[in-house]
Design a protein around this motif. Structure first.
Motif, PDB file in Angstrom:
ATOM      1  N   GLY A 102      -2.959  -2.498  -4.281  1.00 33.16           N
ATOM      2  CA  GLY A 102      -2.586  -1.432  -3.619  1.00 33.16           C
ATOM      3  C   GLY A 102      -3.032   0.014  -4.282  1.00 33.16           C
ATOM      4  O   GLY A 102      -2.351   1.027  -4.018  1.00 33.16           O
ATOM      5  N   GLN A 138      -3.531   4.129   2.840  1.00 32.19           N
ATOM      6  CA  GLN A 138      -4.316   3.194   2.020  1.00 32.19           C
ATOM      7  C   GLN A 138      -5.637   2.621   2.828  1.00 32.19           C
ATOM      8  O   GLN A 138      -6.584   2.585   2.437  1.00 32.19           O
ATOM      9  N   THR A 156       0.715   2.545   4.100  1.00 31.88           N
ATOM     10  CA  THR A 156      -0.079   1.563   4.638  1.00 31.88           C
ATOM     11  C   THR A 156      -1.298   2.545   5.320  1.00 31.88           C
ATOM     12  O   THR A 156      -2.559   2.152   4.934  1.00 31.88           O
TER      13      THR A 156
END
Length: 133
Positions: free
Chosen positions: A123, A75, A72
């Motif tokens: 994603g 990203q 995460t």
């Protein structure tokens, strides 16, 4: 100054913005069609020509798969870098003095925003064009 309007903005800004929006819409419509209508995920490699195939690839990194990381934090960092890049390119486009440069920057901005939408929605960036010899 030729090509410069009020406040130092590019007199050709409108075509650049139109180019960005057109690329963004085409990018997203193409990817949605390939994913959900053509169902490229279940077709595997689809030969289009002797040098071009359609192949679904999910790219969680940046160009050419560099810095791939499904975390995460990675990203979020990539999204922030992309946001800064789009802002810098938009300022450059607004100050550009030629129609060609303005259009080129609009095309890059549209593609970058399309890839950011992919990263937010899936994603990863949806890639599908494989050119080969």
């Amino acid at each position: 100054m030729e090509g410069v309007g009020s406040f130092g903005l590019n007199a050709h800004l409108r075509p650049g913005v139109i180019a960005a929006v057109a690329v963004l819409v085409l990018d997203q419509l193409t990817k949605l069609w390939l994913l959900y209508v053509f169902d490229i995920a279940h077709r595997g490699a689809v030969t289009v020509t002797s040098f071009f195939d359609l192949v679904l690839a999910w790219n969680p990194g940046i160009s050419f798969g560099w810095f791939q990381n499904d975390g995460t934090t990675a990203q979020i960092v990539l999204m922030l870098v992309k946001a800064v890049a789009v802002i810098v390119l938009a300022v450059w486009m607004a100050r550009s003095r030629t129609l060609l440069a303005t259009l080129a920057l609009g095309l890059i901005i549209g593609g970058a925003i399309g890839n950011a939408i992919d990263r937010f929605a899936y994603g990863a960036v949806v890639d599908f064009a494989l050119f080969h010899v």
